[in-house]
Write an enzyme that holds these catalytic residues in place. Structure first.
Site, PDB file in Angstrom:
ATOM      1  N   LYS A 267       0.744  -1.007   0.010  1.00 57.11           N
ATOM      2  CA  LYS A 267       0.276  -0.019  -0.197  1.00 57.11           C
ATOM      3  C   LYS A 267       0.751   1.207   0.109  1.00 57.11           C
ATOM      4  O   LYS A 267       1.990   1.291   0.372  1.00 57.11           O
ATOM      5  CB  LYS A 267      -0.812   0.001   1.276  1.00 57.11           C
ATOM      6  CG  LYS A 267      -1.828  -1.086   1.246  1.00 57.11           C
ATOM      7  CD  LYS A 267      -2.648  -0.965   2.715  1.00 57.11           C
ATOM      8  CE  LYS A 267      -3.795  -2.094   2.895  1.00 57.11           C
ATOM      9  NZ  LYS A 267      -4.727  -1.880   2.034  1.00 57.11           N
ATOM     10  N   ARG A 341     -10.495 -11.635   1.556  1.00 54.63           N
ATOM     11  CA  ARG A 341     -11.451 -12.571   0.970  1.00 54.63           C
ATOM     12  C   ARG A 341     -10.487 -14.073   1.162  1.00 54.63           C
ATOM     13  O   ARG A 341     -11.144 -15.025   1.103  1.00 54.63           O
ATOM     14  CB  ARG A 341     -11.463 -12.431  -0.556  1.00 54.63           C
ATOM     15  CG  ARG A 341     -10.448 -12.355  -1.309  1.00 54.63           C
ATOM     16  CD  ARG A 341     -10.786 -11.442  -2.738  1.00 54.63           C
ATOM     17  NE  ARG A 341     -10.906  -9.959  -2.374  1.00 54.63           N
ATOM     18  CZ  ARG A 341     -11.279  -9.156  -3.239  1.00 54.63           C
ATOM     19  NH1 ARG A 341     -11.391  -9.514  -4.435  1.00 54.63           N
ATOM     20  NH2 ARG A 341     -11.278  -7.853  -3.061  1.00 54.63           N
TER      21      ARG A 341
END
Length: 511
Positions: A267, A341
């Site tokens: 990030k 996920r």
């Protein structure tokens, strides 16, 4: 905050509630005789109209002591609800903090509208309690003070006990979210949970180590954490509040990424410190189970949280890797920052295969796309069962933790096709397209035949524009259980306090 069920000491600050006609709702007319300044203020004030959300602080010297009257508006009588009292309590709480009041009295001399006085007092007190939250563990100088809330006139404490349990679960969830990642990596997180649940009846906690998960084939979850120096954990908290051993549980599953750098798909540095909040879904699950256990809810519930740290270490998962999940489905990793996920894929499959739950609901700060769609007002709600979604919508409306039904469709599977595995963890052909929906569609592959809903709480986990945790999900899940899954034929005995002499009710009209 301490709560006592009696009259406060003399010259204690107190709460007065009015409607939009400036009628005093929680006292009889004697309060204006005792404090004439209140009657004059209601008659001549041009700023306070008694509308919902309004509050004024009226100061008064009473027998050489300064007393603050916290005058709060509830608005139109026909629109007053439990939420009205909760919101009023929260607003009152902010002024309690500003004034640094050590004691406040909330008196209930009558029912308001059709809401029993024990119920509305409980909701107002709940709002005050929740508004008092302050995370100061790491500050050398503490700013908060411990205020004593005196509740006068309450007879049945059952509604208050219920809401206190929810508040305790929410405080625990908030504390977890605010704890820095060096003090809440998976092993410490699990230890914190075990300490928090100590002493609660009918609770069983189990921890799966990395070796145990490897044997079960949970390679999707393990892959996320393999770059970290801290071991990944699957933590289960099971609460059995029913006597039927065959009663299938309601299951809550939470994403617990204790810090998310994005891994190799790292990030940007800006705001990366906020990625300690990426375990808010797990905190909500654990807070909800704590609430249910604390109030001895008549339900069988299980919370499962996957605890990992997503770091770009020398052994970190790479874009292009393929992992085999517990379900045997293979996943091509196109982006290591789509890690939540992967954690949930194995946690969901484990939950449905081990517990065969009635329903299964997962909570996760899963996508930025849901924030673009819904902002900070609603959580995105996806699922394979319309009944669960409607139940969540109703529970959300009653708790102000709202959800919005979002779509699942087989066409979204086309966006996650992989040429080398069963499925990819993001869309390669149309990056960013239907981001929240494709993430939920991915999860649907790992729920089997279980009735399931997914809540993407990325936009609602924190206060809007701030870095304060909401504890979103605790009250929502508790209300869901209360409304639809709790055994109402076997409820706890009501708890009462000593009854006071009844006060004759008189309507206070604006002069």
């Amino acid at each position: 905050m301490d709560i006592k069920f009696n009259n406060a000491p003399k010259a204690t600050s107190f709460v007065v509630l009015t409607n939009d006609k400036l009628q005093i709702l929680n006292y009889d007319t004697d309060i204006t005789k005792q404090y004439p300044v209140l009657s004059k203020y209601l008659e001549f004030s041009s700023s306070f109209k008694g509308k919902e959300g309004e509050i004024e602080v009226v100061s008064h010297m009473h027998k050489e002591k300064l007393v603050f009257i916290l005058l709060a508006g509830l608005g139109e009588m026909e629109k007053i609800s439990n939420l009205t009292f909760q919101k009023a309590g929260h607003t009152i709480s902010s002024h309690i903090k500003k004034l640094k009041l050590q004691a406040v009295q909330l008196s209930a001399r009558m029912d308001i509208v059709n809401i029993n006085k024990d119920v509305w007092v409980a909701n107002c007190a709940y709002g005050i309690m929740s508004g008092q939250y302050c995370f100061e563990k790491y500050k050398s100088e503490k700013e908060s003070i411990n205020t004593c809330l005196y509740l006068d006139g309450i007879e049945d404490t059952t509604p208050l006990d219920h809401l206190k349990a929810i508040n305790n679960g929410t405080v625990f969830a908030k504390d977890c979210v605010h704890t820095p990642p060096n003090d809440l990596y998976p092993k410490l997180y699990a230890a914190k949970v075990q300490q928090e649940f100590k002493g609660l009846e009918n609770v069983k906690i189990s921890v799966l180590s990395e070796n145990s998960m490897k044997k079960l084939g949970m390679n999707a979850l393990l892959g996320v954490g393999q770059g970290s120096g801290h071991e990944s954990i699957l933590l289960t908290v099971q609460y059995k509040g029913t006597d039927n051993p065959k009663d299938a549980p309601v299951a809550f599953v939470g994403k617990g990424v204790t810090f998310d750098t994005g891994g190799i798909s790292i990030k940007p540095a800006h705001n990366m410190h906020k990625m300690k909040y990426d375990m808010a879904g797990s905190a909500a699950v654990l807070g909800a189970i704590k609430s249910l256990a604390t109030r001895k809810a008549k339900v069988h519930a299980v919370g499962v949280v996957g605890l990992v740290e997503n770091m770009p270490g020398h052994n970190a998962q790479r874009p292009g890797d393929i992992v085999k999940t517990m379900s045997s489905k293979t996943v091509e990793i196109l982006n290591t920052d789509a890690e939540g996920r992967l954690v949930l894929a194995d946690a969901l499959w484990y939950t449905q295969s081990k517990f065969s739950p009635k329903i299964m609901i997962d909570l996760a700060t899963l996508t930025g796309a849901v924030i673009v769609s819904l902002g900070s007002t609603y959580a995105g709600c996806f699922g394979n069962d319309t009944t669960i979604i409607k139940q969540l919508e109703e529970a959300g409306e009653q708790t102000e933790q709202k959800v919005w039904h979002m779509p699942l469709h087989k066409d979204y599977d086309d966006l996650m096709k992989s040429t080398v595995a069963d499925i990819a963890n993001i869309s390669e052909t149309r990056p960013g397209a239907a981001g929240a929906a494709t993430a939920a569609q991915f999860l649907q592959h790992f729920v089997g035949e279980t009735k399931w809903a997914h809540l993407d709480i990325a936009g609602v986990a924190l206060e809007s524009g701030a870095v304060n945790a909401k504890g979103y999900g605790v009250a929502l899940l508790d209300k869901l259980v209360e409304l639809f899954y709790e055994d109402t034929n076997n409820q706890p005995v009501k708890k009462t306090v000593e009854k006071k002499s009844k006060v004759k009710i008189k309507e206070q009209e604006k002069k």
